[in-house]
Design a protein around this motif. Structure first.
Motif, PDB file in Angstrom:
ATOM      1  N   ILE A 207      23.719   1.216 -23.264  1.00 50.67           N
ATOM      2  CA  ILE A 207      23.557   1.409 -21.817  1.00 50.67           C
ATOM      3  C   ILE A 207      22.867   2.734 -21.546  1.00 50.67           C
ATOM      4  O   ILE A 207      21.889   2.805 -20.796  1.00 50.67           O
ATOM      5  N   ALA A 208      23.371   3.792 -22.175  1.00 53.33           N
ATOM      6  CA  ALA A 208      22.786   5.122 -21.961  1.00 53.33           C
ATOM      7  C   ALA A 208      21.342   5.177 -22.425  1.00 53.33           C
ATOM      8  O   ALA A 208      20.502   5.822 -21.790  1.00 53.33           O
ATOM      9  N   ALA A 209      21.027   4.497 -23.537  1.00 51.94           N
ATOM     10  CA  ALA A 209      19.664   4.538 -24.075  1.00 51.94           C
ATOM     11  C   ALA A 209      18.652   3.964 -23.090  1.00 51.94           C
ATOM     12  O   ALA A 209      17.514   4.425 -23.011  1.00 51.94           O
ATOM     13  N   ILE A 210      19.076   2.959 -22.304  1.00 51.04           N
ATOM     14  CA  ILE A 210      18.167   2.335 -21.338  1.00 51.04           C
ATOM     15  C   ILE A 210      18.176   3.087 -20.006  1.00 51.04           C
ATOM     16  O   ILE A 210      17.134   3.407 -19.437  1.00 51.04           O
ATOM     17  N   VAL A 211      19.373   3.387 -19.510  1.00 47.68           N
ATOM     18  CA  VAL A 211      19.520   3.957 -18.173  1.00 47.68           C
ATOM     19  C   VAL A 211      19.016   5.392 -18.105  1.00 47.68           C
ATOM     20  O   VAL A 211      18.409   5.800 -17.112  1.00 47.68           O
ATOM     21  N   SER A 212      19.249   6.170 -19.160  1.00 48.93           N
ATOM     22  CA  SER A 212      18.922   7.602 -19.105  1.00 48.93           C
ATOM     23  C   SER A 212      17.434   7.848 -18.890  1.00 48.93           C
ATOM     24  O   SER A 212      17.047   8.869 -18.314  1.00 48.93           O
ATOM     25  N   LEU A 213      16.587   6.907 -19.321  1.00 46.84           N
ATOM     26  CA  LEU A 213      15.142   7.073 -19.168  1.00 46.84           C
ATOM     27  C   LEU A 213      14.612   6.585 -17.824  1.00 46.84           C
ATOM     28  O   LEU A 213      13.428   6.746 -17.542  1.00 46.84           O
ATOM     29  N   ARG A 214      15.491   5.987 -17.002  1.00 47.58           N
ATOM     30  CA  ARG A 214      15.017   5.350 -15.769  1.00 47.58           C
ATOM     31  C   ARG A 214      15.807   5.800 -14.542  1.00 47.58           C
ATOM     32  O   ARG A 214      16.436   4.989 -13.857  1.00 47.58           O
TER      33      ARG A 214
END
Length: 369
Positions: A170-177
């Motif tokens: 989750i963090a890997a996807i959300v943190s960039l967006r």
């Protein structure tokens, strides 16, 4: 510390990258005329019994293997190889079948990726693997998750169509967006729910002064356990982490290209040197993890279809495989010049960004003002 850490990171990574080219080239019967770590004036060098010139050059920002039949360090084909006697022509790079040339070129980036997997797997054996189910344990008040109606106990199945296996996904996807609406698939009480959720934005500044915009959903996981990783499972864990890091790099590059993130976030050699020193000051594990990160990025960047890079050569070979003949020398010459211009432009841009991140432009504006 910064200079030593930079050399300790980039030197070995460049060496194993070029060694990948060299070893596969030898396996295919291609003579290597030069193996160079760095560019520019030679600081030290020697010739081995096979006639290969091994050299260490002044600028440690890359390297190259020049095979027989290459015109320069960019592996452009030298037309003069056709004038060699038949028995000597066999050891020239251009004389080899297409699949062998492609294998030699691809070996450098692939070795960088394999090295990163082994390094990450080794770190996992030392410190274990943190395991957390993608189940919401807590929702922060006033967060994007609360506004979207997420509740404790919700299991996040996918984001943007990507399956979520652990909370770290989750963090890997959300943190960039940050601030970008993303499609979520959620399981609640046996029922599947689909909704778009835009993460909030958190501004972070580390102890070295680096500033980051990070997407934050506002949820916490339940219990996190650290599981031991054995020798046989370590490569699997390392591979999974490498895939996650590569996906993050692809996402970040895609966001910069599409304008969703600023080009000022691109860093270059100066920034790598700076962060190398930071990672070294934080301990051996942090330094090795950073080394794995740079190795993945080095492999990924070299696979981009840009002439002058390995990916550009592979693109030419793919075209050759389709049209059953090599790309014309005139087109290759134009492509190499364009690729060189693009790489130099990127180098100037990232150097400008690096100097700006160090506060140089603010200092100069203050002096001028």
């Amino acid at each position: 510390m910064t200079i030593l850490a930079f050399v300790a990171v980039l030197g070995p990574l460049v060496f194993i990258h070029e060694m990948g080219h060299y070893l596969v080239g030898r396996w295919c019967g291609v003579k290597a005329e030069a193996f160079s770590i760095g560019f520019g004036p030679e600081l030290a060098g020697w010739v081995d019994k096979r006639g290969t010139r091994w050299r260490i050059a002044a600028l440690p920002l890359g390297g190259y293997v020049r095979f027989k039949g290459d015109m320069n360090a960019a592996s452009q084909t030298d037309p003069a190889w056709l004038q060699l006697p038949p028995h000597e022509r066999e050891g020239a790079f251009p004389s080899k079948p297409l699949w062998q040339r492609a294998a030699i070129v691809a070996a450098g980036p692939v070795v960088n990726l394999i090295f990163a997997v082994l390094l990450l797997g080794g770190l996992a054996m030392v410190r274990g693997e943190a395991i957390s189910e993608p189940v919401v344990g807590h929702v922060a008040a006033g967060s994007a998750a609360e506004a979207a109606g997420l509740k404790p106990g919700d299991r996040i199945l996918s984001i943007m169509g990507r399956p979520i296996d652990g909370f770290q996904d989750i963090a890997a996807i959300v943190s960039l967006r940050p601030g970008e609406p993303l499609a979520y698939e959620i399981e609640r009480g046996g029922e599947r729910i689909e909704k778009d959720i835009a993460a909030g934005t958190r501004i972070e500044k580390d102890r070295f002064g680096n500033i980051y915009r990070i997407g934050q959903l506002g949820v916490a996981s339940g219990d996190i356990v650290r599981r031991d990783v054995g020798l046989l499972r370590a490569p699997v864990v390392g591979f999974r982490q490498a895939v996650q890091i590569t996906r993050t790099a692809v996402d970040g590059l895609g966001q910069i290209i599409t304008g969703r993130r600023s080009v000022s976030e691109l860093g270059g050699p100066l920034k790598i040197a700076d962060v190398s020193g930071q990672a070294a000051s934080m301990g051996l594990e942090s330094f090795l993890f950073f080394m794995a990160l740079i190795s993945i990025n080095l492999g990924f960047i070299n696979l981009l279809p840009i002439p002058m890079l390995d990916g550009g050569h592979l693109l030419f070979y793919a075209i050759e495989a389709v049209q059953r003949r090599p790309v014309s020398p005139a087109v290759q010459e134009w492509a190499y010049k364009s690729g060189l211009a693009l790489l130099l432009t990127i180098m100037v841009l990232v150097t400008f960004n690096d100097l700006g991140s160090f506060g140089l432009w603010r200092s100069l504006s203050g002096l001028i003002g």
